[in-house]
Scaffold this motif. Structure first.
Motif, PDB file in Angstrom:
ATOM      1  N   VAL A 122      99.297  48.851  58.702  1.00 50.09           N
ATOM      2  CA  VAL A 122      98.899  47.575  59.304  1.00 50.09           C
ATOM      3  C   VAL A 122     100.097  46.630  59.427  1.00 50.09           C
ATOM      4  CG1 VAL A 122      97.414  45.562  59.076  1.00 50.09           C
ATOM      5  CG2 VAL A 122      96.508  47.837  58.587  1.00 50.09           C
ATOM      6  N   GLN A 145      95.158  43.227  51.975  1.00 49.09           N
ATOM      7  CA  GLN A 145      93.781  43.280  52.465  1.00 49.09           C
ATOM      8  C   GLN A 145      93.348  44.697  52.829  1.00 49.09           C
ATOM      9  OE1 GLN A 145      91.484  40.688  52.557  1.00 49.09           O
ATOM     10  NE2 GLN A 145      93.091  39.752  51.338  1.00 49.09           N
ATOM     11  N   THR A 146      94.285  45.480  53.372  1.00 51.02           N
ATOM     12  CA  THR A 146      93.915  46.803  53.869  1.00 51.02           C
ATOM     13  C   THR A 146      94.321  47.941  52.952  1.00 51.02           C
ATOM     14  OG1 THR A 146      95.982  47.061  55.103  1.00 51.02           O
ATOM     15  CG2 THR A 146      94.124  45.985  56.250  1.00 51.02           C
TER      16      THR A 146
END
Length: 106
Positions: free
Chosen positions: A22, A16-17
């Motif tokens: 993360v 997602q990032t």
């Protein structure tokens, strides 16, 4: 088994990032919570409440998760290959089965 699901969360966070920081931060948070539970046993109640909330949110988001999964399968040739690899699934099922057996045998 919990490590497997944590790995899925870490992979999802990375996808997602696009940042490795993360999942690293999530890992640090997980280890910190484990340490704090050792010092403050009542903290486990808060963690259980958060786990139940996470489960409810996951169940409510099943359609979105399914759609994201299909998009990821189309985007990544490696995942398409693994999805159709019987040996991969055989080893995975054997690993989960062995893990369950070891949990029950204790």
């Amino acid at each position: 088994i919990p490590v497997f699901f944590m790995a899925l969360v870490f992979c999802w966070a990375y996808e997602q990032t696009g940042s490795l920081w993360v999942p690293i931060l999530l890992h640090v948070i997980n280890n910190t919570m484990a340490l704090l539970v050792g010092w403050f046993p009542l903290l486990i109640i808060l963690l259980l409440v958060l786990a139940v909330l996470g489960l409810v949110v996951t169940i409510l988001m099943v359609p979105a998760i399914r759609e994201a999964w299909h998009q990821l399968m189309e985007k990544r040739a490696l995942f398409r290959c693994v999805w159709k690899a019987p040996l991969f699934w055989l080893v995975g099922v054997a690993f989960v089965g062995f893990s369950l057996y070891m949990m029950v045998a204790r």
